[in-house]
Design a protein around this motif. Structure first.
Motif, PDB file in Angstrom:
ATOM      1  N   UNK A 165     -55.640  17.798 108.888  1.00 25.49           N
ATOM      2  CA  UNK A 165     -54.698  17.966 109.906  1.00 25.49           C
ATOM      3  C   UNK A 165     -53.208  17.144 109.659  1.00 25.49           C
ATOM      4  N   UNK A 166     -53.395  16.122 108.818  1.00 23.75           N
ATOM      5  CA  UNK A 166     -52.297  15.180 108.906  1.00 23.75           C
ATOM      6  C   UNK A 166     -50.888  16.058 107.992  1.00 23.75           C
ATOM      7  N   UNK A 167     -50.022  15.711 108.762  1.00 25.54           N
ATOM      8  CA  UNK A 167     -48.609  16.234 108.504  1.00 25.54           C
ATOM      9  C   UNK A 167     -48.284  15.714 107.224  1.00 25.54           C
ATOM     10  N   UNK A 168     -48.279  14.596 106.866  1.00 24.18           N
ATOM     11  CA  UNK A 168     -48.218  14.134 105.462  1.00 24.18           C
ATOM     12  C   UNK A 168     -49.337  13.436 105.147  1.00 24.18           C
ATOM     13  N   UNK A 170     -52.615   8.017 117.375  1.00 23.86           N
ATOM     14  CA  UNK A 170     -52.604   8.569 116.111  1.00 23.86           C
ATOM     15  C   UNK A 170     -53.145  10.222 116.225  1.00 23.86           C
ATOM     16  N   UNK A 171     -54.280  10.095 117.305  1.00 20.37           N
ATOM     17  CA  UNK A 171     -54.925  11.467 117.378  1.00 20.37           C
ATOM     18  C   UNK A 171     -54.008  12.424 117.857  1.00 20.37           C
ATOM     19  N   UNK A 172     -52.946  12.073 118.842  1.00 18.04           N
ATOM     20  CA  UNK A 172     -52.018  12.854 119.461  1.00 18.04           C
ATOM     21  C   UNK A 172     -50.820  13.169 118.492  1.00 18.04           C
ATOM     22  N   UNK A 173     -50.741  12.718 117.322  1.00 17.00           N
ATOM     23  CA  UNK A 173     -49.803  13.157 116.259  1.00 17.00           C
ATOM     24  C   UNK A 173     -49.679  14.616 115.989  1.00 17.00           C
ATOM     25  N   UNK A 174     -48.598  15.092 115.612  1.00 23.11           N
ATOM     26  CA  UNK A 174     -48.546  16.619 115.364  1.00 23.11           C
ATOM     27  C   UNK A 174     -49.590  16.885 114.090  1.00 23.11           C
ATOM     28  N   UNK A 175     -50.048  18.105 114.310  1.00 24.61           N
ATOM     29  CA  UNK A 175     -51.023  18.324 113.029  1.00 24.61           C
ATOM     30  C   UNK A 175     -50.448  19.794 112.461  1.00 24.61           C
ATOM     31  N   UNK A 176     -51.166  19.923 111.223  1.00 24.86           N
ATOM     32  CA  UNK A 176     -50.734  21.365 110.541  1.00 24.86           C
ATOM     33  C   UNK A 176     -51.832  22.261 110.836  1.00 24.86           C
ATOM     34  N   UNK A 177     -51.349  23.660 111.080  1.00 24.37           N
ATOM     35  CA  UNK A 177     -52.408  24.569 111.051  1.00 24.37           C
ATOM     36  C   UNK A 177     -53.165  25.070 109.803  1.00 24.37           C
ATOM     37  N   UNK A 178     -54.337  25.361 109.655  1.00 22.63           N
ATOM     38  CA  UNK A 178     -55.250  25.394 108.442  1.00 22.63           C
ATOM     39  C   UNK A 178     -55.500  26.977 108.609  1.00 22.63           C
TER      40      UNK A 178
END
Length: 509
Positions: A297-300, A427-435
């Motif tokens: 999920x992590x952007x970076x 932290x959980x509300x930070x943007x995520x990346x679609x998988x």
């Protein structure tokens, strides 16, 4: 300063290491190693060790590798590890707990124990851990295997291994079955963000870790007390072979160890009753325990906001700045976790305070989930030798999944609370990346590792689809792509990915 009698205080620490080249090497069990460390911790209190052992009402045990997943303990195990140890010490605690998998566990448990003491739910607490990896290897191909099976009656709060909070069927299917390959993905993602070449980055890792080996060389508890040069660490040889890109062996935590460590905490009131001299008391001034987003999920993938927040929150709770810290022991299974905290706190690679008190996991030893008990033990010893100074312990678990920090000092301090739950929610509300789990078509390499530890050299890829930018995982044994991944720089390389029944496969395009 008047200290509340319920204030928690560390009163004893102990360590034990058995090296295979020791003349009296026995191949000890997890229980035996923890018992030796616990005996040392009881003696370290400066009080009557038998009386302290008898007063222990709560014990937290950390899991060994052999009970950290679904695999069997090949030499047998205790059904109640903490009680097996306490029985040898002459103690009968009211409550024992077996903590889940995670290298953040030792520091997290110090905080948990402190909360229990403040609340009046515990008075004398022991935290213990051990790792008999050397024993397991020593007896692997021998016929005279010992049987460490042991059955002890009594209460046990087993929280389960919880290994699947870090991995799942999808990541395992794509080769993320060990820490080196998992952290290899993070390390190469960080390299991509910094714009460094393969050789540049490997040298930076070696420069970060070489000073740690100097500390390990002088530590009597080190599993490998050998000083290593930058050149020795970064140069791939038969001895310093590649494990998983970007790591040769000397950059990887040394888990084939026999080590144990233990901590005794009490209330101030109990410390006085037991006769623990005040010069033994060390207080926890700041603490934090944060959880990172799930891996994909992590952007970076080359950063850890949770770890950075944890470092700053512990300092805030302690009312300190980075300049106030005299010592650091940063979890160093690989360079990545050390780099993350150094970046968060503005520490240079050659900070004169250093980054470890033990010598680091590749050189001191990486006793699984219990390493940071050793880091805390060394910090407590240092703080006693330097009254009024402050020591920082950073403990990391999972795939940079959880991070706990403690700040220690002999300077008296009332117990303080942290905003860890609030920060974890942030932290959980930070943007995520679609998988996309079954990708097909054109994509590119976002980050990668190479498994040299498999029978067939295999590339492990986190990629992005050209069509929609979604993230996917894939493996490859394509000669051209594996060659680029092993001997070149595949970051950003154009690939084609195809789903199969056994996971996604990638080739160069």
């Amino acid at each position: 300063m008047r200290i509340d009698p319920r204030t928690p205080v560390v009163v004893g620490v102990g360590q034990f290491t058995e090296r295979i080249d020791d003349p009296d090497y026995r191949g000890m069990s997890a229980v035996d190693l923890a018992t030796a460390a616990a005996q040392a911790a009881l003696a370290d209190t400066g009080a009557d060790a038998t009386a302290v052992a008898g007063a222990v009402d709560t014990v937290y045990g950390l899991r060994q590798f052999e009970i950290s997943g679904p695999m069997p303990a090949t030499l047998g195990k205790s059904n109640n590890y903490p009680r097996s140890v306490m029985r040898r010490l002459g103690g009968d605690p009211r409550r024992v707990v077996l903590e889940p998998v995670g290298g953040q566990g030792p520091q997290k448990l110090v905080t948990e124990a402190g909360d229990a003491i403040v609340a009046g739910n515990a008075d004398v607490v022991m935290i213990m851990g051990s790792e008999p990896g050397s024993t397991a290897k020593y007896f692997a191909n021998r016929d005279d295997k010992p049987d460490f099976t042991e059955h002890v009656d009594g209460q046990l709060e087993d929280r389960g291994h919880q290994i699947y909070s870090y991995i799942d069927e999808y990541t395992v299917q794509h080769g993320l079955t060990g820490a080196p390959v998992q952290y290899g993905l993070l390390e190469n993602a960080r390299r991509a963000r910094l714009g460094l070449g393969v050789a540049q980055y490997r040298q930076a890792m070696a420069e970060l870790f070489a000073p740690m080996s100097k500390v390990a060389a002088k530590n009597p508890f080190s599993s490998s007390p050998v000083e290593r040069s930058v050149e020795e660490i970064e140069t791939v040889t038969d001895e310093n072979r590649m494990i998983c890109d970007p790591y040769p062996r000397l950059l990887v935590a040394r888990d084939t160890v026999n080590q144990g460590a233990a901590i005794v905490l009490t209330s101030v009131e109990s410390a006085r009753k037991l006769g623990v001299p005040e010069e033994k008391w060390v207080f926890l001034h700041g603490h934090s325990d944060l959880v990172e987003q799930p891996l994909l999920d992590r952007v970076d993938l080359g950063a850890s906001p949770a770890a950075a927040h944890a470092a700053h929150e512990a300092l805030r709770v302690a009312g300190l700045g980075v300049a106030d810290i005299a010592t650091f022991d940063l979890y160093s299974c690989f360079p990545f976790p050390v780099f993350v905290i150094c970046e968060a706190l503005g520490l240079s690679g050659d900070d004169p305070r250093g980054h470890t008190l033990t010598g680091g996991l590749p050189y001191f030893g990486g006793p699984g989930n219990s390493y940071s008990v050793h880091g805390i033990a060394e910090t407590v010893a240092q703080m006693r030798d330097r009254p009024g100074r402050f020591g920082f312990v950073g403990a990391n678990g999972g795939i940079m999944s959880k991070y706990s920090v403690g700040i220690y000092s002999t300077e008296p301090a009332q117990w303080r609370t942290s905003r860890s739950a609030e920060l974890t929610a942030r932290v959980a509300e930070l943007p995520t990346v679609r998988v996309t789990k079954t990708p097909e078509g054109a994509g590119s390499v976002e980050t990668y590792s190479v498994r040299y530890d498999w029978p067939v050299r295999t590339g492990i890829i986190v990629g992005r689809l050209d069509a929609d930018g979604s993230r996917f995982m894939a493996t490859t044994d394509d000669a051209d792509l594996v060659g680029l991944m092993s001997d070149g720089d595949p970051l950003g390389a154009k690939i084609s990915v195809t789903p199969t029944e056994n996971g996604n496969r990638a080739v160069l395009r």
